[in-house]
Design an enzyme around this catalytic site. Structure first.
Site, short mmCIF file in Angstrom:
data_model
loop_
_atom_site.label_atom_id
_atom_site.label_comp_id
_atom_site.label_asym_id
_atom_site.label_seq_id
_atom_site.Cartn_x
_atom_site.Cartn_y
_atom_site.Cartn_z
N ARG A 134 0.31 -8.64 -0.73
CA ARG A 134 0.05 -8.46 0.70
C ARG A 134 -1.43 -8.12 0.88
O ARG A 134 -1.91 -7.14 0.30
CB ARG A 134 0.92 -7.36 1.30
N GLU A 153 -7.54 -3.94 2.13
CA GLU A 153 -7.21 -3.89 0.71
C GLU A 153 -6.27 -5.04 0.38
O GLU A 153 -5.69 -5.67 1.27
CB GLU A 153 -6.55 -2.56 0.34
N ASN A 155 -2.87 -5.72 -1.96
CA ASN A 155 -1.79 -5.01 -2.64
C ASN A 155 -1.12 -5.93 -3.66
O ASN A 155 -0.67 -7.02 -3.32
CB ASN A 155 -0.75 -4.55 -1.63
N SER A 160 5.24 -3.65 0.55
CA SER A 160 6.46 -3.33 1.30
C SER A 160 6.43 -3.82 2.74
O SER A 160 5.44 -4.37 3.22
CB SER A 160 6.70 -1.82 1.27
N LYS A 331 -8.83 -0.46 -6.46
CA LYS A 331 -9.93 -0.45 -5.50
C LYS A 331 -11.27 -0.78 -6.17
O LYS A 331 -12.15 -1.38 -5.55
CB LYS A 331 -10.01 0.92 -4.81
N LYS A 412 -12.58 5.79 -1.32
CA LYS A 412 -11.24 5.43 -1.81
C LYS A 412 -11.14 5.64 -3.32
O LYS A 412 -11.99 5.18 -4.07
CB LYS A 412 -10.94 3.95 -1.51
N GLU A 416 -2.46 3.95 -4.58
CA GLU A 416 -1.70 3.22 -3.58
C GLU A 416 -0.77 4.20 -2.86
O GLU A 416 -0.47 5.27 -3.35
CB GLU A 416 -0.86 2.11 -4.24
N GLY A 417 -0.31 3.79 -1.66
CA GLY A 417 0.72 4.56 -0.98
C GLY A 417 0.26 5.37 0.21
O GLY A 417 1.06 5.98 0.90
N ARG A 502 1.14 -3.29 11.41
CA ARG A 502 1.34 -1.84 11.51
C ARG A 502 0.32 -1.30 12.53
O ARG A 502 -0.86 -1.64 12.46
CB ARG A 502 1.13 -1.17 10.16
#
Length: 528
Positions: A134, A153, A155, A160, A331, A412, A416-417, A502
């Site tokens: 993603r 970024e 992924n 998800s 990153k 950064k 992740e998350g 989002r």
């Protein structure tokens, strides 16, 4: 620009009664159609007994049609790029390893890289990698300029919200079909709601890997977190695998796998024991390991958790992602790609890639999606780590530049998350406490400046927050893709397969839905 004027006037004006009616329609649709979370709890019961609707935006968010199509188009190039990075062991060793890379100062990355290096030395038996990707973007419009697409970024693990984003898009199409949003805007028309078939696309990737494994009786293993609240984003993939491809799924945590997973010492076939009488020997062979866990240090509390991850990596099963592909999503890799010639080396080097090399304009499209970035450990040349400055404790060029430009930056780490970054005015104080030896684990990135003026109504389950709350917002677009690659005798297969949106309050720096910062949204395409 038409799209900019739509953004600044969004959402259309409705009465309180109309907003309330739409909120009831939206939340009951969500509850009826699996747009759900498990409720917060210190510990989820073994058998789920209740659910709440996921956080939602009441209106879809306007997004320029041409930029949306552009984001979908370049996903194919990004699929190839990260597949090639994962296969370039020397590059990953240099950037993420423990000798001179991030793994030298970041224990989590170091543990993953060290285990991967040991497995490579032993000899990996599965050349294929599966990536469910993603790529996340924001519109960038500084000083009122026309919006452009900039990447937040990329992924490569546990990408998800494919299923829930598909359901959110369907919810907005339903609201428009059933109420026409009270004819509040001429932009709310049927052909402005793009289809979203992300579940079918992601499942096709998993099924393609399963087929390549060449044992139709094998299962796919979902590695999941204990007490997972986001289960309704995962189960639809499982259901579609069974319904469309007759492929069974087994779900287990790292702790469960520590007791259930075994490897055949000769073939390295991965078998998982499971409590079911459907299998006479009490275990199933695994074709593909799909990680919806394993991306954060907190998930590796003991050496046994790393041991389990490496056991899975050692197996003949196809991993999604392999450790190499997980490291490729770091990153630091994103930052190194912005350096002169690095991206071109992966995509347009005809000596290395031959007919698979990309045209200059295709490479330029990706480079144009990058924001400015640099490592906190870099010297004046912005390429070579300034090891002397790290040893002496002096502030090198990367740190000094981060201090000077702090109000327009985000720092950064390799995590992740969500919830891991340092923003703007918090940067100088953070740099005061960051040991010089740890600088290599961080990158500085210029902040994307979204168009101003857009608002939406945000709905979260529970108490007073159940009502729709109007807020000025920023919306992030994610484009999904998948790739199966790595076997020299087999051509790479890759596709772009869907999208998500989002949306968060403009005052929020972070963007994670699962971490409570954002709500699920969808695209309303606008021209101009």
């Amino acid at each position: 620009m038409a799209s900019a004027s739509v953004l600044s006037a969004w959402p259309p004006t409705l009465t309180d009664a109309q907003i309330h009616a739409l909120t009831v329609q939206a939340t009951t649709y969500a509850l009826s159609n699996g747009l759900l979370y498990l409720p917060p709890a210190e510990r989820q019961p073994p058998i789920p007994e209740s659910a709440i609707h996921a956080p939602l935006a009441l209106f879809p968010s306007p997004f320029p049609r041409s930029i949306f199509e552009h984001a979908k188009r370049i996903q194919r190039t990004y699929n190839v790029l990260y597949s090639r990075i994962a296969q370039h062991e020397q590059f990953l060793d240099r950037v993420m390893g423990t000798e001179n890379g991030v793994g030298k100062v970041d224990d989590f990355i170091g543990q993953l890289w060290t285990g991967w290096k040991q497995l490579r030395d032993e000899g990996l038996v599965q050349p294929l990698h599966l990536g469910l990707f993603r790529s996340d973007y924001l519109l960038h419009a500084p000083s009122g300029e026309s919006p452009s697409l900039k990447q937040v970024e990329f992924n490569t693990i546990s990408s998800s919200f494919g299923a829930l984003s598909e359901r959110t898009a369907a919810m907005h199409r339903y609201l428009n079909a059933s109420t026409q949003y009270y004819n509040a805007s001429s932009h709310l028309k049927t052909d402005s709601f793009p289809e979203n078939d992300t579940v079918a696309g992601l499942v096709e990737g998993l099924a393609t890997a399963h087929k390549a494994y060449n044992n139709e009786k094998a299962y796919i293993l979902f590695v999941v977190q204990p007490g997972e609240r986001n289960i309704f984003d995962q189960r639809p993939l499982e259901y579609k695998l069974l319904e469309k491809y007759s492929i069974h799924v087994i779900r287990q945590t790292f702790d469960e796998l520590a007791l259930s997973a075994t490897l055949d010492p000769e073939t390295r076939v991965l078998r998982i024991s499971c409590a079911t009488d459907l299998h006479t020997d009490g275990s199933v062979e695994i074709s593909t390991v799909y990680f919806r866990a394993g991306y954060a240090p907190v998930e590796y509390q003991t050496p046994a958790h790393y041991h389990t991850r490496f056991l899975l990596e050692r197996s003949r099963a196809i991993k999604c992602p392999s450790i190499a592909l997980q490291l490729a999503g770091g990153k630091k890799v994103q930052e190194v790609l912005t350096r002169s010639g690095v991206l071109e080396g992966f995509l347009s080097d005809e000596t290395k890639w031959g007919k698979a090399a990309f045209r200059k304009e295709e490479v330029d499209e990706l480079r144009e999606s990058f924001m400015g970035m640099w490592g906190l450990d870099v010297g004046q040349d912005m390429i070579t780590p300034d090891h002397d400055a790290l040893e002496s404790g002096e502030e090198n060029f990367g740190v000094r530049k981060a201090r000077e430009l702090a109000p327009s930056l985000v720092l950064k780490p390799q995590r992740e998350g969500g919830g891991n970054n340092v923003y703007k005015e918090s940067i100088p104080a953070f740099l005061d406490t960051l040991p010089p030896k740890d600088r290599q684990a961080w990158i500085a990135m210029e902040l994307i400046v979204p168009p101003s003026g857009a608002s939406n109504y945000l709905i979260r389950a529970g108490g007073d927050n159940q009502r729709a709350v109007k807020a000025e917002v920023v919306s992030e677009l994610g484009i999904f893709g998948w790739a199966l690659f790595g076997d020299e005798s087999t051509d790479m297969i890759e596709k772009e397969v869907g999208w998500l949106v989002r949306t968060k309050g403009k005052e929020s720096n972070e963007g994670g839905v699962a971490t409570g910062f954002s709500v699920l949204d969808s695209v309303l395409l606008v021209d101009g």
